[in-house]
Structures are given as structure tokens and as C-alpha cells.
Motif scaffolding. Structure first.
Motif, PDB file in Angstrom:
ATOM      1  N   SER A   1     -85.106 -48.778  12.335  1.00 39.69           N
ATOM      2  CA  SER A   1     -83.769 -48.858  12.923  1.00 39.69           C
ATOM      3  C   SER A   1     -83.111 -47.491  12.803  1.00 39.69           C
ATOM      4  N   LEU A   2     -82.360 -47.100  13.828  1.00 34.66           N
ATOM      5  CA  LEU A   2     -81.681 -45.807  13.852  1.00 34.66           C
ATOM      6  C   LEU A   2     -80.182 -46.025  13.762  1.00 34.66           C
ATOM      7  N   HIS A   3     -79.516 -45.198  12.960  1.00 27.50           N
ATOM      8  CA  HIS A   3     -78.084 -45.376  12.727  1.00 27.50           C
ATOM      9  C   HIS A   3     -77.364 -44.055  12.983  1.00 27.50           C
ATOM     10  N   ARG A   4     -76.393 -44.110  13.876  1.00 28.81           N
ATOM     11  CA  ARG A   4     -75.649 -42.917  14.269  1.00 28.81           C
ATOM     12  C   ARG A   4     -74.807 -42.404  13.110  1.00 28.81           C
ATOM     13  N   LEU A   5     -74.756 -41.080  13.000  1.00 27.96           N
ATOM     14  CA  LEU A   5     -73.987 -40.416  11.951  1.00 27.96           C
ATOM     15  C   LEU A   5     -72.706 -39.834  12.531  1.00 27.96           C
ATOM     16  N   PRO A   6     -71.712 -39.552  11.687  1.00 32.48           N
ATOM     17  CA  PRO A   6     -70.521 -38.844  12.168  1.00 32.48           C
ATOM     18  C   PRO A   6     -70.927 -37.536  12.847  1.00 32.48           C
ATOM     19  N   ALA A   7     -70.176 -37.157  13.880  1.00 35.12           N
ATOM     20  CA  ALA A   7     -70.560 -36.023  14.723  1.00 35.12           C
ATOM     21  C   ALA A   7     -70.843 -34.755  13.932  1.00 35.12           C
ATOM     22  N   GLN A   8     -70.009 -34.448  12.948  1.00 33.57           N
ATOM     23  CA  GLN A   8     -70.176 -33.198  12.206  1.00 33.57           C
ATOM     24  C   GLN A   8     -71.433 -33.202  11.355  1.00 33.57           C
ATOM     25  N   GLN A   9     -71.951 -34.368  11.031  1.00 35.39           N
ATOM     26  CA  GLN A   9     -73.176 -34.449  10.239  1.00 35.39           C
ATOM     27  C   GLN A   9     -74.409 -34.655  11.110  1.00 35.39           C
TER      28      GLN A   9
END
Length: 309
Positions: free
Chosen positions: A250-258
Motif C-alpha cells: 500500500s502507498l501512502h501520500r506524504l506532506p508536500a514538503q516531505q
């Protein structure tokens, strides 16, 4: 002091033995000994301390050694530049992250090998920290690493932008579930990997303490362990897209800056940029549709030099 003296000095320093240096230089030990003594007489200082097992450098020898290497490299580059008539040929040694090689470089490597069969291309993989050091130490003509990289001796050019994602087993539905996992492990490349550092920082910011990380040198092994529920990792979305599509992870999106990370091509500022290297970077730009660099304003800029961005 001439080049032959410096080459002899460097060989003795590297081997710690007059005899082994003589074997490498295809000469006899007496010639090596005579050259070292002549060099020491010229400088007025001993460069080596003799002992039963060979020789060891004196403090003076240790100070001279970097200059011997630099002079030898400059002479080698001068010969390379003289022979470089614009046709890519000779040796080209590059380094890259394993993820970059798998995701971005394979088409360019294939196209390059077909277009320029006279180039002996060698590509090696390692972590960002190791690759940067290898470029600094002249082991590679250049390397593809994760940014940012700040070193006064390096020229860095952005080539790709990757989106990092947190990769977990299919059972993990949300990043909010991470703190509830018992004995959370990170599955990572060895120390010096920038993705590993970002993962550790991401977890630390959320107060999540992972147990002892598992280190592997293979991307496939890392993905397989994550798929089996052994732990989590952080990788570019592109290299795990197929595994996610197949339901393995499963793939989980990170905050943009990270999530955003630049892949940089780094080379030494003072190194000669060969036609072989320029041709490889040109192929890479075409395949990935990167805009060509703007023409330099000064007509004195050498046309084969890798332009800064």
C-alpha cells in the motif's frame, strides 16, 4: 621532481612496500628505492620510514601524497582532453542510486550503449552519501544522487523530481494507523541513504519510535519484506507503482514538503567533462524531455562543458 618520481611515490605509499610497488610499475625494487631516495634528497626530508614489513609514510610523506594524486589526475585529464575530438569514446564511470537506475536510467543506458559502442560505460549503485564521496575522490565521472547536496567542490544539476511515498503492507489503510502498530520496523538501505534519513525524520516528527531497522542492499528485497508485513519504507512512487497495482503493498501520500525530492547529477567542479559524458546527459535529457540549457552569453565558454542550471 618529475611525474615518474611522483608515480613511484604514490605506488609505494599505496602498497606500503617497495617490492610491491616495483611489481606494479614493472620495474625492479632497486629502481624504486633509488627514485624514492632521490626524491627525499631533493625535498630534504624522509618520506617513508623503513621497517621489516615494508615502509610507512612519515608526516612529510602524508602531506605530499595528495599533491602527487592531484598532479597525476591533471596529467591524465590533459591526455584525455587532447584525445577528445568530439566523438564519445574511452571510459565513462557513473554512479547512481539503485532506485534511480531502476526507474529512470535503464532506457538511457540502453540507447547510449547502442549509439556509442566505443565507450566503456560502467554504472555502479550506492547510497547518496557514498556516491557523493566517490565523486569527490575521483572514483566516478559523476553520479545521480538525492538532493540537496552542498559541497564547494561539486557541480550539481537537477535532472529528475521524484515523489516519495510511505510504503507499507496492504493491511495498512492510513498513516493514522502507524502509531498503533506494535514493534514497527523500518526496511531500508544502509546508512547514508537519503530516503532512509527522510523516513526516520518523518516517524520522529510523529513521535513514532521504530525498532532496530533492517538494512538491505536490494530494492526487490526491501519491497518483498514490506509486502510481507515486516515493516515500512519510503521510496519514490515510480519504483513501487507496479507492486501497489498488484496489491502487494500500500502507498501512502506524504506532506508536500516531505514528498518532493530532486535527483541531482553531481560531478567535480574541476574535472574535465568529456564528450562521452556530455553525450550521455544529452540522451537523458531527450528521453525525459528536459529542456536544453540556455546558451551561455560568453562565446568563450567551451561547447563541450556541462552547462549549469
Amino acid at each position: 621532481m618529475d611525474l615518474a618520481d611522483l608515480r613511484t611515490f604514490e605506488a609505494v605509499a599505496r602498497h606500503g612496500s617497495m617490492n610491491k610497488a616495483a611489481a606494479e610499475l614493472h620495474t625492479v625494487q632497486s629502481n624504486v628505492t633509488a627514485r624514492i631516495r632521490a626524491l627525499e634528497d631533493e625535498l630534504g626530508l624522509p618520506l617513508f620510514q623503513r621497517h621489516a614489513r615494508g615502509v610507512a609514510m612519515t608526516p612529510a610523506g602524508q602531506r605530499v601524497l595528495p599533491y602527487a594524486g592531484r598532479i597525476a589526475r591533471l596529467l591524465a585529464e590533459a591526455g584525455m582532453a587532447a584525445r577528445d575530438d568530439g566523438r564519445p569514446q574511452g571510459a565513462l564511470t557513473l554512479g547512481a542510486l539503485e532506485t534511480t537506475t531502476a526507474l529512470r536510467l535503464s532506457p538511457a543506458l540502453t540507447a547510449y550503449a547502442r549509439a556509442y559502442p566505443d565507450v566503456r560505460l560502467v554504472m555502479s549503485t550506492a547510497t547518496t552519501a557514498q556516491l557523493v564521496q566517490d565523486v569527490i575522490d575521483y572514483r566516478y565521472d559523476g553520479a545521480f544522487v538525492a538532493g540537496p547536496v552542498h559541497h564547494p567542490g561539486l557541480h550539481a544539476t537537477p535532472v529528475f523530481i521524484e515523489e516519495l511515498v510511505l510504503v507499507a503492507c496492504p493491511a495498512l489503510k492510513s498513516l493514522k494507523d502507524l502509531p498503533g502498530l506494535s514493534e514497527l520496523r523500518t526496511i531500508v538501505f544502509q546508512a547514508g541513504c537519503s530516503y532512509r534519513q527522510r523516513l526516520e525524520a518523518f516517524l520522529a516528527e510523529r513521535g513514532i519510535v521504530a525498532t532496530q531497522p533492517l538494512e538491505f542492499g536490494s530494492l526487490d528485497t526491501i519491497v518483498s519484506c514490506v509486502s510481507a508485513g515486516v515493516g515500512v519504507t519510503m521510496l519514490p512512487r515510480g519504483v513501487v507503482a507496479e507492486a501497489a497495482k498488484a496489491g502487494r503493498v500500500s502507498l501512502h501520500r506524504l506532506p508536500a514538503q516531505q514528498a518532493r525530492v530532486e535527483t541531482l547529477f553531481v560531478r567535480r567542479q574541476d574535472a574535465y567533462v568529456s564528450s562521452a559524458l556530455t553525450a550521455f546527459l544529452d540522451i537523458l535529457r531527450v528521453l525525459h524531455k528536459r529542456p536544453a540549457p540556455r546558451a551561455a552569453k560568453s562565446a568563450r565558454v567551451q561547447p563541450r562543458a556541462l552547462p549549469a542550471r
